[in-house]
Design a protein around this motif. Structure first.
Motif, PDB file in Angstrom:
ATOM      1  N   ARG A   1    -120.284 -30.319 -77.909  1.00 50.35           N
ATOM      2  CA  ARG A   1    -120.754 -29.044 -78.465  1.00 50.35           C
ATOM      3  C   ARG A   1    -121.710 -28.340 -77.504  1.00 50.35           C
ATOM      4  O   ARG A   1    -121.658 -27.115 -77.345  1.00 50.35           O
ATOM      5  CB  ARG A   1    -121.406 -29.274 -79.820  1.00 50.35           C
ATOM      6  CG  ARG A   1    -120.433 -29.197 -80.968  1.00 50.35           C
ATOM      7  CD  ARG A   1    -121.144 -29.055 -82.303  1.00 50.35           C
ATOM      8  NE  ARG A   1    -121.236 -30.299 -83.009  1.00 50.35           N
ATOM      9  CZ  ARG A   1    -120.376 -30.730 -83.929  1.00 50.35           C
ATOM     10  NH1 ARG A   1    -119.321 -30.000 -84.229  1.00 50.35           N
ATOM     11  NH2 ARG A   1    -120.560 -31.883 -84.550  1.00 50.35           N
TER      12      ARG A   1
ATOM     13  N   ASN B   1    -119.701 -26.847 -74.692  1.00 48.63           N
ATOM     14  CA  ASN B   1    -118.940 -25.689 -75.148  1.00 48.63           C
ATOM     15  C   ASN B   1    -119.838 -24.472 -75.320  1.00 48.63           C
ATOM     16  O   ASN B   1    -119.466 -23.355 -74.944  1.00 48.63           O
ATOM     17  CB  ASN B   1    -118.230 -26.018 -76.465  1.00 48.63           C
ATOM     18  CG  ASN B   1    -117.151 -25.009 -76.793  1.00 48.63           C
ATOM     19  OD1 ASN B   1    -116.229 -24.795 -76.004  1.00 48.63           O
ATOM     20  ND2 ASN B   1    -117.260 -24.368 -77.950  1.00 48.63           N
TER      21      ASN B   1
ATOM     22  N   HIS C   1    -116.101 -25.144 -70.901  1.00 40.99           N
ATOM     23  CA  HIS C   1    -115.091 -25.511 -71.889  1.00 40.99           C
ATOM     24  C   HIS C   1    -114.225 -26.693 -71.462  1.00 40.99           C
ATOM     25  O   HIS C   1    -113.882 -27.543 -72.294  1.00 40.99           O
ATOM     26  CB  HIS C   1    -114.219 -24.294 -72.204  1.00 40.99           C
ATOM     27  CG  HIS C   1    -115.013 -23.114 -72.695  1.00 40.99           C
ATOM     28  ND1 HIS C   1    -115.793 -23.169 -73.824  1.00 40.99           N
ATOM     29  CD2 HIS C   1    -115.152 -21.855 -72.188  1.00 40.99           C
ATOM     30  CE1 HIS C   1    -116.373 -21.995 -74.004  1.00 40.99           C
ATOM     31  NE2 HIS C   1    -116.012 -21.184 -73.029  1.00 40.99           N
TER      32      HIS C   1
ATOM     33  N   ALA D   1    -116.124 -29.728 -72.045  1.00 41.73           N
ATOM     34  CA  ALA D   1    -116.270 -29.917 -73.491  1.00 41.73           C
ATOM     35  C   ALA D   1    -115.010 -30.532 -74.082  1.00 41.73           C
ATOM     36  O   ALA D   1    -115.085 -31.425 -74.935  1.00 41.73           O
ATOM     37  CB  ALA D   1    -116.570 -28.581 -74.169  1.00 41.73           C
TER      38      ALA D   1
ATOM     39  N   ALA E   1    -112.464 -25.099 -78.534  1.00 35.27           N
ATOM     40  CA  ALA E   1    -112.699 -25.157 -77.089  1.00 35.27           C
ATOM     41  C   ALA E   1    -111.418 -25.052 -76.271  1.00 35.27           C
ATOM     42  O   ALA E   1    -111.468 -24.681 -75.092  1.00 35.27           O
ATOM     43  CB  ALA E   1    -113.428 -26.455 -76.738  1.00 35.27           C
TER      44      ALA E   1
END
Length: 246
Positions: free
Chosen positions: A84, A87, A92, A95, A125
């Motif tokens: 989290r 992200n 991304h 993540a 994501a």
């Protein structure tokens, strides 16, 4: 004595719209010396999540690091919260790796709630595979009859609906929002049911079904006349001066 963090307690402590207050409440709960060590550690992962929502990434990362090495459910929560944080920072690809690890670890532990959480974050994501991750999350729910866990269907279908609406497929989005509403009626909170009805109306407008959208928004306005999103949609549907971004 509770040997791990139970979701009802976390629900009572956590408010995504108030990360500062959430962090304070969680810190107080985690500081109780009578709590099992695992419960205190799990609570700290959620405090790290609250830090991340405040943009306090270094503090969040350090707090998670202080809980390692970890195994079992605590490992799942740490990896999930690291995902989290990444992200939120816009990292991304990293993540996605964390969320995939969290999903597999949650499955090994047999924790449906955290497995669905990880899959739902993957859908956010990794939007290119959003449908796949949403379906994987929904499939996890077949293993439970717990209403609190089944409430995940509201978020899963709502998130998928917004992704489709952003892609310009209003009819497909409407189908997802209808599914989110069904789940909200069965398992959700009053706020979730209200938001799900609003989302259906929003998709109806994008699908060119303005009269149906207007009728539904007017019913919502009777319940919450000051709701800014309802006011904005009524403006968009009637040609009134806009209030917020529709």
């Amino acid at each position: 004595m509770v040997e791990r963090l139970e979701q009802p307690e976390l629900d009572a402590l956590w408010d995504v719209d108030d990360p500062v207050g959430s962090a304070e409440r969680i810190a107080a709960a985690a500081s109780r010396p009578d709590r099992p060590e695992l419960v205190r550690a799990e609570l700290q992962t959620q405090r790290a999540r609250a830090f991340g929502l405040q943009g306090r990434f270094a503090e969040a990362d350090a707090l998670l690091a202080s809980l390692e090495p970890a195994t079992g459910i605590l490992h799942v929560r740490i990896v999930l919260e690291r995902g989290r944080l990444l992200n939120t920072e816009g990292r991304h690809a990293e993540a996605v790796e964390m969320f995939q690890e969290a999903l597999q670890a949650a499955r090994r532990e047999g924790d449906v709630f955290l497995a669905v959480d990880a899959a739902h974050m993957l859908a956010i994501a990794d939007p290119a595979r959003g449908e796949q991750w949403t379906e994987e999350a929904d499939a996890e729910l077949a293993a439970t009859t717990d209403p609190r866990i089944l409430r995940w269907r509201v978020a899963l279908r709502n998130n998928r609906g917004w992704s489709l609406l952003e892609e310009g497929d209003a009819e497909a989005a409407l189908r997802e929002f209808d599914r989110a509403l069904e789940a909200a009626v069965e398992y959700g909170t009053p706020d979730q049911r209200f938001a799900a009805r609003w989302a259906v109306a929003r998709a109806l407008r994008s699908a060119g079904r303005a009269e149906e959208a207007l009728e539904l928004q007017r019913r919502l306005a009777e319940e919450r006349p000051e709701d800014p999103y309802v006011v904005a949609e009524l403006a968009a549907l009637t040609g009134a001066a806009p209030t917020i971004e529709p």
